[in-house]
Enzyme design. Structure first.
Site, short mmCIF file in Angstrom:
data_model
loop_
_atom_site.label_atom_id
_atom_site.label_comp_id
_atom_site.label_asym_id
_atom_site.label_seq_id
_atom_site.Cartn_x
_atom_site.Cartn_y
_atom_site.Cartn_z
N ASP A 1 58.19 31.42 45.40
CA ASP A 1 58.66 32.80 45.32
C ASP A 1 59.13 33.29 46.67
OD1 ASP A 1 59.48 35.07 44.09
OD2 ASP A 1 57.49 35.93 43.86
N GLY B 1 48.87 48.15 50.01
CA GLY B 1 49.63 47.92 48.78
C GLY B 1 48.74 47.38 47.70
N GLY C 1 48.72 45.18 43.75
CA GLY C 1 49.45 44.36 42.80
C GLY C 1 48.50 43.98 41.70
N SER C 2 48.99 43.27 40.74
CA SER C 2 48.13 42.99 39.60
C SER C 2 46.96 42.09 39.94
CB SER C 2 48.96 42.40 38.47
OG SER C 2 49.61 41.26 38.94
N PHE C 3 47.03 41.40 41.08
CA PHE C 3 45.93 40.51 41.43
C PHE C 3 44.94 41.14 42.41
CE2 PHE C 3 48.72 37.63 39.44
CZ PHE C 3 47.89 36.68 38.87
N GLY C 4 45.24 42.31 42.89
CA GLY C 4 44.30 42.93 43.81
C GLY C 4 44.99 43.92 44.72
N LYS D 1 42.74 41.26 51.91
CA LYS D 1 43.22 41.21 50.54
C LYS D 1 42.04 40.99 49.60
CE LYS D 1 46.21 38.71 47.62
NZ LYS D 1 46.71 37.38 47.53
#
Ligand code: NAG
Ligand code: NAG
Ligand code: NAG
Ligand code: NAG
Ligand code: NAG
Ligand code: NAG
Ligand code: NAG
Ligand code: NAG
Ligand code: NAG
Ligand code: NAG
Length: 808
Positions: A644, A528, A530-533, A549
């Site tokens: 979160d 997957g 996401g904006s962080f990696g 990650k």
């Protein structure tokens, strides 16, 4: 074969010099023998028919050999004097010949532990001198044409009958009421482990000499008849593993009752009556799984000679009183899986004969008393799943015989003792506590030199809050943003104060090893982004499968304190947090290697329709997440808010154990960043109102999100579903349907899995929704805290347990 003719009338062979071989035919030439005794030798083959032609025989003892074959149908045609037939513990099969009745002098028939088949010979009833009949442990079944055990009826003529044993045979049918027509001389009836069913006959009350009745592990049901109260000579009653409704008052007047085994039945009224304490003859009391739901009567502690007391798997309440030390002779005490609360009394240390103490799965709190170290006979001690706090008393090191020890899932802190029995214990004994420290083999951090006693707890005292904020979610793992909020004063008490965090410096891994592990970050391995990696699946050199990650290098500038924060975050270790295996940090490359979770995220389980999770699986996942939150909120010196909590951040391992996805470090947020990031987060539907509007972060934000997640799990409706908007939210939708229209909001696929007991299951889901509502109150002060949430969920789980077999 060299048997010895000791006497014309007696042929024996002694056990210590085993006779091997077959019973010789020639034996019948020895006229006038009255007894044959070859018990417990190594004879094989079948019994020669000639043996049954020695008309002078009074007893035949061939028990405990390896004899096989069948008994001849003419067996008793020529044994008019035979009084004892002992053939137990062989492998003799076939039917028991009807001619057995021609041995009209028979008093003892011992045929247990063979492989006899067919039905009980009805002719047994003709043996008017019969005293002991033991046919247990065979393959005898009941007459298929009849639904009752009519051999019992047929035995009514045996005027001297004393013991009947027929346990461990595949006997179907009901016990006839004519059991009351058996001779009043009957003292023992053993019919355990069969398929007996139906109501228990009231005729039993006629057998006034009965001292042992064993019908455990059958399928008897109905009410235990009140005529039982006439059996005043009863010493041992085993009815465990049936489905009977039993009034304990029936036994109040018994003076000789020593063993009462009623586990897995149903005690009427749900209480142990006071009068039970009057049966001072009691030695063994088994009342587990009986639906007991009250507190224990004070009189129970009068039973001074009690050796075993098993009350597990009920809903017993109240606390354990100091008088528990009256039961000085106790060797086994099992109170596990109840609702006992309060402290463990110090006086428990007086139970010097106690070998097994099981108090797991209760709500006990306070400290483990030092005095447990005086229970020198203790071999097994299970205190797991309670709310015990404080430290482990050093006195436990004195318990030399202790071989099993479990204090997992409590709130213990401080040093794990290392001497005595602790030498052999492993990390399995100490899972999930608040702050245990000690040897590394216990998988706890080493102890610091600080005293463990008066540590501050909670955010307010410590005035420091580390906040982990998940800003993005990536399938397979998620990225947490790491925040320090230094509150007004005591700003200097920061993570620099490393002493309070016992350091785990996790393994490092080289850039090239990661390149190899992920096959050069091959797209096929991409789990997957996401904006962080991005997150990749990888296989390390040792073969272990991991999630790697990789942090986006463009955001690298914000990773100034990567190493330090990583170390801090790696100190958070809990069964329900995904583990950081190692990290890779170069000036231009940062990655974390995490446990790979083969079952993906809870989000995909809920919303991609592959398999339907059952009620218990859903509840277990909630309990796992709550355990992780408990650890983050109150399990450490410094409170940590996750910020979160939502299904895509809950990952499931191969055993479907849930893990909150763990600590990616992408950004150290200062004041301005914090605002930005609040704006981003405010779009999510799981966020507490005060967080969304004011950016106020606290552990109660997590509780709010958790509450929303509970609703999502049981409705299978995402809070961002298109049906929700300005006028309707997931929370208000659920709230509106409580309590009467609950089925309108519950996941329809879940509803369809309920068969029987849907009423009870729904009642428990309603309780779960109550927990959800208590978590999502608008004012953070009014929300439950994590410990209340966890206690409620655990309690609901206990209530649901009886229905779990509906999903297997
Ligand atoms: C049993 O003994 C009788 C005589 O007492 C004899 O006639 C008969 O053959 C014997 N039977 C067997 C099976 O040995
Ligand atoms: C065995 O007993 C039955 C019934 O009691 C009787 O009819 C039969 O004659 C007996 N047989 C012998 C060989 O004694
Ligand atoms: C028990 O008896 C039944 C017939 O009644 C037979 O089918 C089965 O094989 C027997 N079992 C054993 C273990 O001998
Ligand atoms: C018990 O025996 C008596 C007398 O033989 C008989 O009348 C009665 O029906 C028997 N009871 C049962 C339950 O079989
Ligand atoms: C109990 O015994 C009485 C005689 O003492 C008898 O009349 C009655 O039938 C017996 N009950 C049963 C159920 O057999
Ligand atoms: C147990 O007994 C109750 C009634 O007493 C009955 O409804 C239930 O089906 C029984 N359960 C089993 C497993 O036999
Ligand atoms: C205990 O169970 C009984 C039924 O066995 C029920 O009538 C009673 O209300 C229960 N008591 C409590 C305190 O739950
Ligand atoms: C217990 O026994 C005593 C004396 O034998 C008696 O006074 C008391 O009523 C009994 N208690 C109960 C609850 O039966
Ligand atoms: C640890 O286990 C070993 C092997 O089971 C046993 O011999 C030894 O006595 C145990 N040590 C202690 C302190 O219980
Ligand atoms: C202690 O209990 C926990 C929870 O049931 C379990 O996971 C653990 O394996 C147990 N420890 C031992 C030593 O059996």
């Amino acid at each position: 074969m060299n048997f010895v003719k000791l006497h014309t009338f007696l042929l024996v062979y002694h056990m210590n010099n085993f006779v091997v071989g077959v019973v010789p035919k020639e034996i019948s030439k020895l006229s006038n023998i009255q007894q044959i005794n070859f018990g417990f030798n190594k004879l094989t083959g079948s019994i020669p028919v000639d043996v049954f032609n020695i008309s002078t025989l009074i007893s035949i003892t061939l028990s405990g050999n390896h004899l096989s074959g069948n008994l001849p149908s003419t067996m008793c045609y020529n044994l008019p004097n035979l009084a004892g037939l002992y053939l137990g513990k062989n492998i003799i099969g076939g039917v028991i010949p009807n001619s057995i009745a021609n041995c009209s002098n028979l008093q003892v028939i011992e045929l247990s532990e063979n492989v006899f088949q067919g039905s009980f010979p009805k002719s047994l009833g003709d043996l008017s001198l019969l005293k002991d009949l033991d046919l247990s442990n065979n393959n005898l079944s009941s007459d298929p044409s009849s639904f009752t055990l009519d051999f019992i009826t047929s035995l009514a003529n045996c005027k001297y009958l004393s013991v009947i044993e027929f346990g461990n045979n595949p006997l179907y049918g009901v016990i006839p009421d004519s059991i009351g027509n058996l001779s009043s001389t009957v003292e023992g009836i053993y019919g355990e482990t069969g398929k007996l069913r139906g109501d228990f006959p009231s005729g039993i009350g006629n057998l006034s000499c009965l001292n042992t009745l064993d019908l455990a592990d059958n399928q008897l049901s109905g009410l235990l008849p009140s005529s039982m109260k006439n059996l005043l000579n009863l010493q041992r009653l085993y009815l465990g593993g049936n489905n009977m409704s039993i009034s304990l008052e029936l036994f109040c007047a018994f003076k000789n009752l020593g063993l009462l085994g009623l586990e897995e039945n149903y005690i009427i009224g749900g209480a142990i009556p006071d009068c039970l304490g009057n049966i001072t003859s009691m030695r063994v009391l088994y009342l587990s799984s009986n639906g007991l739901n009250s507190s224990l009567p004070v009189s129970l502690w009068n039973l001074k000679d009690l050796l075993m007391l098993v009350l597990s798997s009920n809903s017993l309440t109240g606390s354990l009183p100091p008088e528990i030390n009256n039961l000085k002779r106790l060797t086994l005490l099992d109170f596990s899986s109840n609702h006992f609360s309060g402290d463990i009394p110090r006086t428990i240390g007086d139970l010097e004969n106690l070998q097994n103490l099981y108090l797991a799965h209760n709500q006990l709190e306070g400290h483990i008393p030092e005095a447990i170290g005086s229970m020198l006979s203790l071999e097994q001690l299970d205190l797991s799943y309670n709310f015990l706090s404080g430290s482990l008393p050093l006195s436990l090191e004195k318990l030399q015989d202790l071989t099993f020890f479990n204090v997992s899932f409590n709130n213990l802190r401080g040093k794990i003792p290392s001497q005595g029995p602790f030498i052999n214990f492993t990390a399995e004994s100490f899972i999930s506590n608040q702050a245990l420290c000690g040897a590394s083999r216990f998988h706890v951090p080493p102890c610091s030199n600080r005293p463990t006693q008066h540590r501050p707890s909670g955010i307010n005292k410590h005035k420091i809050l580390i906040i982990l904020v998940v800003t993005i979610s990536i399938v397979g793992t998620a990225c947490l943003v790491f925040v320090y909020l230094k509150y007004k004063n005591k700003g200097k008490t920061t993570i620099d104060d490393q002493e309070s965090f016992s350091l785990f410096t996790h393994k490092r891994i080289s850039y090239y090893e990661l390149l190899q592990a992920t096959n050069r970050y091959n797209q096929d391995n991409l789990l997957g982004t996401g904006s962080f990696g991005s997150v990749y699946k990888g296989v390390l050199k040792d073969g272990s499968v991991v999630a790697v990650k990789v942090f986006n290098s463009q955001l690298e500038g914000s990773f100034k304190s990567f190493d330090k924060e990583c170390e801090v975050l790696c100190n958070l270790r809990h069964r329900n947090l995904t583990k950081v295996i190692c990290s890779c940090s170069n000036p231009d490359f940062k990655a974390l290697v995490l446990d790979y979770m083969p079952n993906g995220s809870l989000h995909s389980w809920l919303h991609s329709n592959k398999c339907i999770l059952n009620v218990m699986q859903r509840l277990d996942i909630l309990i796992d997440v709550a355990c992780a939150l408990q650890y983050l909120h109150v399990g450490n010196l410094t409170s940590v808010a996750h910020c979160d909590v939502k299904p895509s951040n809950v990952l499931l391992d191969e055993e479907m154990v849930a893990h909150i996805s763990d600590f990616g470090i992408s950004k150290l947020l200062g004041g301005e960043d914090n605002i930005t990031y609040t704006k981003t987060l405010a779009t999510f539907c799981y966020i507490a109102p005060e967080y969304a509007s004011e950016g106020l972060i606290s552990t109660s934000c997590d509780i709010y999100s958790f509450g929303i997640m509970i609703m999502e799990i049981f409705t299978r409706k995402s809070p961002s579903d298109e049906m929700f908007g300005e006028n309707l939210s997931l929370k208000s939708w659920v709230q509106r349907c409580m309590p009467d229209k609950l089925t309108a909001v519950i996941d329809v696929d879940l509803l369809s899995t309920f068969n029987q007991h849907s009423h009870e299951i729904l009642a428990n889901i309603l309780s779960i929704m109550d927990v959800a509502l208590a978590c999502t109150r608008v004012s953070p002060r009014e929300r439950s805290n994590i410990e209340e949430v966890l206690a409620s969920l655990n309690k609901i789980k206990l209530q649901l347990l009886p229905y779990t077999n509906e999903w297997h």
